[in-house]
Design a protein around this motif. Structure first.
Motif, short mmCIF file in Angstrom:
data_model
loop_
_atom_site.label_atom_id
_atom_site.label_comp_id
_atom_site.label_asym_id
_atom_site.label_seq_id
_atom_site.Cartn_x
_atom_site.Cartn_y
_atom_site.Cartn_z
N ASN A 192 0.82 -1.21 0.00
CA ASN A 192 0.00 0.00 0.00
C ASN A 192 0.86 1.26 0.00
O ASN A 192 1.97 1.28 0.52
CB ASN A 192 -0.90 0.02 1.24
CG ASN A 192 -1.93 -1.11 1.22
OD1 ASN A 192 -2.01 -1.85 0.25
ND2 ASN A 192 -2.68 -1.21 2.28
N ASP A 193 0.33 2.33 -0.62
CA ASP A 193 0.95 3.65 -0.49
C ASP A 193 -0.16 4.65 -0.23
O ASP A 193 -1.28 4.28 0.13
CB ASP A 193 1.80 4.00 -1.72
CG ASP A 193 0.99 4.03 -3.02
OD1 ASP A 193 -0.24 4.27 -2.95
OD2 ASP A 193 1.57 3.81 -4.09
N GLU A 194 0.10 5.94 -0.46
CA GLU A 194 -0.90 6.95 -0.10
C GLU A 194 -2.10 6.98 -1.05
O GLU A 194 -3.07 7.68 -0.79
CB GLU A 194 -0.26 8.35 -0.04
CG GLU A 194 0.38 8.81 -1.33
CD GLU A 194 1.86 8.47 -1.39
OE1 GLU A 194 2.59 9.20 -2.06
OE2 GLU A 194 2.28 7.47 -0.77
N LEU A 195 -2.04 6.23 -2.16
CA LEU A 195 -3.17 6.17 -3.09
C LEU A 195 -3.65 4.73 -3.30
O LEU A 195 -4.83 4.44 -3.15
CB LEU A 195 -2.80 6.80 -4.43
CG LEU A 195 -3.91 6.84 -5.49
CD1 LEU A 195 -5.07 7.70 -5.00
CD2 LEU A 195 -3.38 7.38 -6.82
N LYS A 196 -2.75 3.85 -3.62
CA LYS A 196 -3.11 2.45 -3.87
C LYS A 196 -3.13 1.66 -2.57
O LYS A 196 -2.21 1.78 -1.77
CB LYS A 196 -2.10 1.82 -4.85
CG LYS A 196 -2.06 2.47 -6.22
CD LYS A 196 -0.98 1.88 -7.09
CE LYS A 196 0.40 2.29 -6.63
NZ LYS A 196 1.48 1.78 -7.48
N ALA A 197 -4.16 0.88 -2.39
CA ALA A 197 -4.26 0.07 -1.17
C ALA A 197 -5.25 -1.07 -1.37
O ALA A 197 -6.15 -0.98 -2.21
CB ALA A 197 -4.70 0.94 0.01
N ILE A 211 -7.78 1.52 -6.30
CA ILE A 211 -8.23 2.86 -5.94
C ILE A 211 -9.75 2.85 -5.93
O ILE A 211 -10.38 1.97 -6.52
CB ILE A 211 -7.71 3.93 -6.92
CG1 ILE A 211 -8.13 3.60 -8.36
CG2 ILE A 211 -6.21 4.12 -6.80
CD1 ILE A 211 -7.79 4.69 -9.37
N TYR A 229 -9.96 8.15 -4.68
CA TYR A 229 -9.63 8.00 -3.27
C TYR A 229 -8.74 6.78 -3.07
O TYR A 229 -8.67 5.88 -3.93
CB TYR A 229 -10.92 7.83 -2.43
CG TYR A 229 -11.87 9.00 -2.56
CD1 TYR A 229 -11.75 10.10 -1.73
CD2 TYR A 229 -12.85 9.00 -3.55
CE1 TYR A 229 -12.61 11.18 -1.86
CE2 TYR A 229 -13.71 10.08 -3.68
CZ TYR A 229 -13.59 11.16 -2.84
OH TYR A 229 -14.43 12.23 -2.99
N LYS A 230 -8.09 6.74 -1.93
CA LYS A 230 -7.25 5.61 -1.59
C LYS A 230 -8.09 4.33 -1.59
O LYS A 230 -9.27 4.34 -1.24
CB LYS A 230 -6.60 5.83 -0.22
CG LYS A 230 -5.54 4.80 0.14
CD LYS A 230 -4.81 5.18 1.42
CE LYS A 230 -3.74 4.13 1.75
NZ LYS A 230 -2.97 4.49 2.96
N THR A 233 -10.56 3.30 1.25
CA THR A 233 -11.50 4.31 1.74
C THR A 233 -12.91 3.75 1.79
O THR A 233 -13.37 3.13 0.82
CB THR A 233 -11.48 5.56 0.84
OG1 THR A 233 -10.16 6.05 0.74
CG2 THR A 233 -12.40 6.65 1.39
N HIS A 432 1.47 8.28 -9.48
CA HIS A 432 0.13 8.73 -9.10
C HIS A 432 -0.49 9.67 -10.12
O HIS A 432 -1.69 9.56 -10.44
CB HIS A 432 0.18 9.39 -7.72
CG HIS A 432 0.43 8.43 -6.63
ND1 HIS A 432 0.56 8.79 -5.30
CD2 HIS A 432 0.59 7.07 -6.65
CE1 HIS A 432 0.78 7.71 -4.56
NE2 HIS A 432 0.81 6.66 -5.36
#
Length: 505
Positions: A192-197, A211, A229-230, A233, A432
């Protein structure tokens, strides 16, 4: 005049026959042009035809009948070959659609990448190759990847163009907008990172990063705005962002918000009401109190089409409950299947499995029993669907509330189009900005696709087929080098509504 020039045939020392253009001036013969030498009757025929063309071009006054009107006299069939086939007509049609959607202000590259999502969605590298193959349009790979992230600078302008398109072409008043979310996964297993999770996946790809995309559309399904969004979310936390940003961009619009039950939370309701929004949201009746469910069951006659409206205790919205025999059959089937599964787990005491109506026993540790309370609630709600709204009945009737909610199929259809026809996912980018630009290109493709679907009543696949059937066949004469272009299969286009909308002729 053509009569001043004469075609001359003369045998050469090698035995060939030379074809020349000559003119008599003051009794002298002047060779104006040597056309070529023929060794066979076939070659002689072609050279003679070529001489006629050159004679006409060199004459002061053209012949009464232009040879351009008779390709058969310009080219010899024995030397014809199909040099290439292109689809310039389809390109011209989709560029016109891009213009009608207000996207002509963008760099041609962005428009070309978007329209290729309709023609043949592929990776950016493959798309460059297809643009060259189908339309003879060339882009350098470095230029594409350099310009792609810069598309994000135009996001608001693109979505403003979507707003204007809906307003002008569909006479949209924006009294009602639909909202939903989907997930787009990546072909990777990176952390995971700040966008993909990793998160709840609507594509059943829970092991892959993703995403979340929130989309706002008109009641006809035309896209208006989107946000990314991530991947983990909660979808209920996305709606207000998109709605408020839409309101900020279009101050005079105060639409009714229609959303799925997943958006239902007391926080969402309170925030919408604080901003003076009206809404219709799917209700999760199974999560309400036992007392409220008893009230529904006692008041609602289980007859097809029966509808009641109840005030929800200590809340500022009403709950509309509707009974459907079709839904009842589906619910009963699912209920029976889940009860059977629950009994199987309980009889075998399979601790590693879950079922809706199974709970841990309070008497024996590590054992399971049937959740009788939940079973009773679910049984009472078979065939019943709930809808929550803060709009009074004298302003919006029960049937209108249900009709508005059922309009959500438009946004679901848009998501299906984006994932199947436009192949928004899987995503192969990892930077990103490139990811966001890719989704924005797909949004542009959605604008164009839905514009044509709404205007024509045809599916995007059928529209693509009609456009793609029109081809340009480029035919060359291998002997003379002359070529002609023939357009094929234009009839279906001319007979469709596409011809009236795009007006290409």
């Amino acid at each position: 005049m053509p009569g001043n020039l004469t075609i001359r045939k003369v045998r050469t020392a090698s035995g060939a026959i030379a074809v020349q253009l000559m003119r008599h001036v003051e009794g002298k013969r002047i060779i104006v042009r040597h056309i070529g030498s023929a060794h066979t009757d076939q070659e002689l025929t072609v050279l003679y035809q070529e001489a006629e063309i050159v004679r006409e071009q060199l004459s002061l006054q053209p012949s009464l009948f232009s040879l351009e009107e008779k390709p058969s006299k310009l080219l010899h069939e024995d030397h014809l070959q199909l040099a290439s086939v292109t689809h310039r007509f389809a390109y011209k049609a989709l560029k016109k659609c891009s213009q009608l959607c207000g996207l002509a202000f963008l760099h041609t590259l962005y428009q070309d990448l978007a329209l290729m999502r309709i023609i043949e969605p592929a990776s950016k590298l493959r798309t460059i190759e297809l643009l060259s193959k189908y339309f003879e349009i060339s882009y350098a790979e470095r230029s594409v990847y350099r310009l792609l992230p810069k598309l994000l600078e135009h996001k608001n302008s693109i979505e403003d163009a979507a707003y204007q398109t809906a307003k002008v072409h569909f006479e949209e008043s924006f009294a009602l907008v639909l909202y939903d979310v989907t997930t787009l996964y990546f072909e990777s297993h990176e952390p995971n990172d700040e966008l993909k999770a990793r998160g709840f996946s609507k594509d059943d790809k829970s092991k892959q990063p993703q995403i979340v995309v929130g989309l706002l559309v008109t009641h006809q399904g035309f896209p208006l705005r989107h946000e990314i969004y991530k991947g983990n979310t909660f979808e209920g936390h996305t709606m207000l962002d998109v709605v408020k940003e839409f309101q900020k961009r279009h101050i005079n619009s105060k639409p009714i918000i229609v959303a799925d039950a997943a958006m239902l939370s007391q926080e969402n309701m309170s925030l919408l009401e604080a901003e003076d929004y009206q809404y219709v949201v799917g209700g999760r009746l199974a999560n309400t109190t036992r007392c409220f469910i008893e009230s529904i069951a006692s008041r609602l006659k289980k007859q097809d089409g029966d509808v009641i409206r109840l005030s929800y205790p200590n809340r500022s919205y009403d709950v509309i409950c509707a009974y459907s025999e079709k839904r009842a059959k589906k619910d009963q089937y699912e209920f029976n299947k889940q009860i059977a599964k629950a009994h199987e787990i309980i009889s075998k005491q399979e601790t590693g499995k879950r079922a809706k109506f199974v709970k841990k026993s309070t008497e024996h540790k590590d054992s399971f029993t049937l959740n009788e309370e939940l079973k009773e609630k679910a049984e009472k709600l078979i065939g019943i669907k709930g809808y929550c709204t803060n709009i009074p009945e004298d302003i919006l009737s029960n049937s209108q509330v249900i009709e508005y909610y059922h309009g959500l199929w438009h946004v679901e259809q848009v998501f299906r189009m984006s994932k199947t026809d436009l192949k928004t996912r899987p995503i192969f980018h990892y930077m990103h900005d490139a990811i966001k630009a890719h989704v924005l290109l797909c949004f542009m493709g959605l604008m164009m696709g839905k514009f044509l679907e709404i205007k024509t009543g045809l599916s995007l696949r059928r529209i693509r087929d009609i456009l793609w059937d029109v081809q340009e066949a480029h035919i060359e004469d291998s002997l003379t080098g002359k070529s002609i272009t023939l357009q094929t299969n234009i009839k279906n286009f001319n007979e469709s509504k596409l011809a009236q909308i795009l007006k290409l002729h």
